[in-house]
Design an enzyme around this catalytic site. Structure first.
Site, short mmCIF file in Angstrom:
data_model
loop_
_atom_site.label_atom_id
_atom_site.label_comp_id
_atom_site.label_asym_id
_atom_site.label_seq_id
_atom_site.Cartn_x
_atom_site.Cartn_y
_atom_site.Cartn_z
N ASP A 165 0.87 -1.19 0.00
CA ASP A 165 0.00 0.00 0.00
C ASP A 165 0.90 1.22 0.00
O ASP A 165 1.41 1.60 1.04
CB ASP A 165 -0.91 -0.06 1.22
CG ASP A 165 -1.84 1.14 1.33
OD1 ASP A 165 -1.91 1.93 0.37
OD2 ASP A 165 -2.47 1.30 2.39
N GLU A 195 -1.48 10.50 0.64
CA GLU A 195 -2.78 9.83 0.58
C GLU A 195 -3.18 9.31 1.96
O GLU A 195 -4.33 9.42 2.37
CB GLU A 195 -2.72 8.65 -0.42
CG GLU A 195 -4.10 8.03 -0.72
CD GLU A 195 -4.51 6.92 0.24
OE1 GLU A 195 -5.67 6.49 0.18
OE2 GLU A 195 -3.70 6.48 1.09
#
Ligand code: CO
Ligand code: ZN
Length: 333
Positions: A165, A195
């Site tokens: 991720d 993010e």
């Protein structure tokens, strides 16, 4: 593709400190795209192709950052107190190792005593032990950032890293931009920042790019492990076309276009409904007066732990699906 995956996951870049990962991507894409630039928030914006008569400006976004920690206090014995950068779950932190970006020094995460053997304290009752006995010997200052430290493992079909991720999304975007040849579109590959702390990079990047269509590339959870929450997505069944998560509803026309593209190219895919979490697609969708968006998700076990696991076939099929989608005009109906 395993080489570029390894290189990307072995480079560290917690939110706000993505410069090293960005430099790796810039090197990988040198001479492979029409243009590259870095904006004020550190997003790397790459472009390939020109918007023809049937073409759109299509923004693809994968985030460079990973979760990490930041030092908040160092006590007289040299123990470093910290808080999270992004979603660090306490139970995944105990016994972990972190490496400080500035010095490269590694520390281990310890926890104050706890009566229960099956529960953990919050991060506020944890500390980083740098192996020192005095504050003067610790080369960490308040505000210093560290990333989790755990080597990449290639299990063959399955790949494991603390930063799948979203380095796996970054690897897919790098490979897609590299392999993209004839396209009727202006394809804008955005490697976004921050993010994990609230889709900050993609939000400003989307404002600047002003796309006609947006697709985020990010990991999603799976329902294929013992006693997992009921969820359709499984490792190895193909990339997942997101229908909805907790921050974004994909434009149904984009979902239909992605599904039709997968069928036409005879590629496996799954449909994803995720009850928690969201992606850069939310930031793109809400930019300016709004943008139709979708998201291509890479199924991933143990998200936000030091051992995030993906399937190599899903990764390769994600690249194939994106290339198939980008090679033809888009009709949203
Ligand atoms: Co994440
Ligand atoms: Zn992510």
């Amino acid at each position: 593709m395993k080489d570029i995956i390894r290189q990307l996951v072995e480079t560290t870049g917690p939110s706000g400190y993505e410069n090293e990962v960005r430099a790796v991507v810039q090197k990988m894409l040198k001479g492979q795209v029409d243009s590259m630039k870095v904006d004020a928030l550190g997003n790397l914006i790459t472009r390939k192709g020109q918007k023809g008569q049937d073409g759109l400006t299509i923004m693809l976004s994968a985030h460079l950052d990973e979760i990490g920690i930041i030092a908040t206090h160092i006590d007289e014995r040299g123990f470093v107190r910290f808080t999270s950068v992004g979603g660090v779950h306490p139970r995944n932190a105990v016994g972990g190792r972190v490496r400080f970006l500035k010095t490269g020094q590694v520390g281990v995460i310890g926890m104050e005593p706890n009566q229960s053997a099956t529960s953990v304290h919050g991060l506020d009752k944890m500390y980083i032990d740098m192996g020192a006995s005095r504050r003067a010997d610790v080369k960490v200052s308040v505000g210093d950032v560290a990333a989790f430290d755990r080597p990449f493992e290639d299990l063959g079909q399955r790949l494991v890293s603390k930063a799948m991720d979203d380095r796996i999304g970054v690897a897919i975007l790098v490979e897609t931009m590299k392999q993209l040849k004839a396209t009727p579109h202006e394809v804008v590959g955005v490697f976004s920042t921050q993010e994990e702390v609230g889709i900050r990079g993609a939000t400003t990047a989307a404002y600047g790019v002003d796309p006609d269509l947006g697709i985020a590339l990010d990991v999603t959870l799976t329902g294929d492990t013992p006693q997992a929450a009921t969820m359709e997505v499984a490792l190895g069944n193909g990339p997942a076309i997101k229908v909805k998560d907790s921050g974004m509803i994909s434009d149904p026309r984009v979902v239909a276009w992605m599904e039709a593209g997968a069928k036409r190219a005879r590629l496996p895919y799954q449909l994803e409904v995720l009850s928690g979490g969201t992606t850069d697609a939310r930031g793109i969708q809400m930019a300016r007066a709004g943008v139709p968006v979708g998201c291509l998700s890479i199924p991933c076990r143990y998200v936000h732990t030091p051992s995030e696991m993906v399937d190599y076939g899903d990764v390769q099929n994600s690249v194939k699906l994106l290339l198939a989608l980008l090679s033809k005009p888009v009709k949203l109906a």
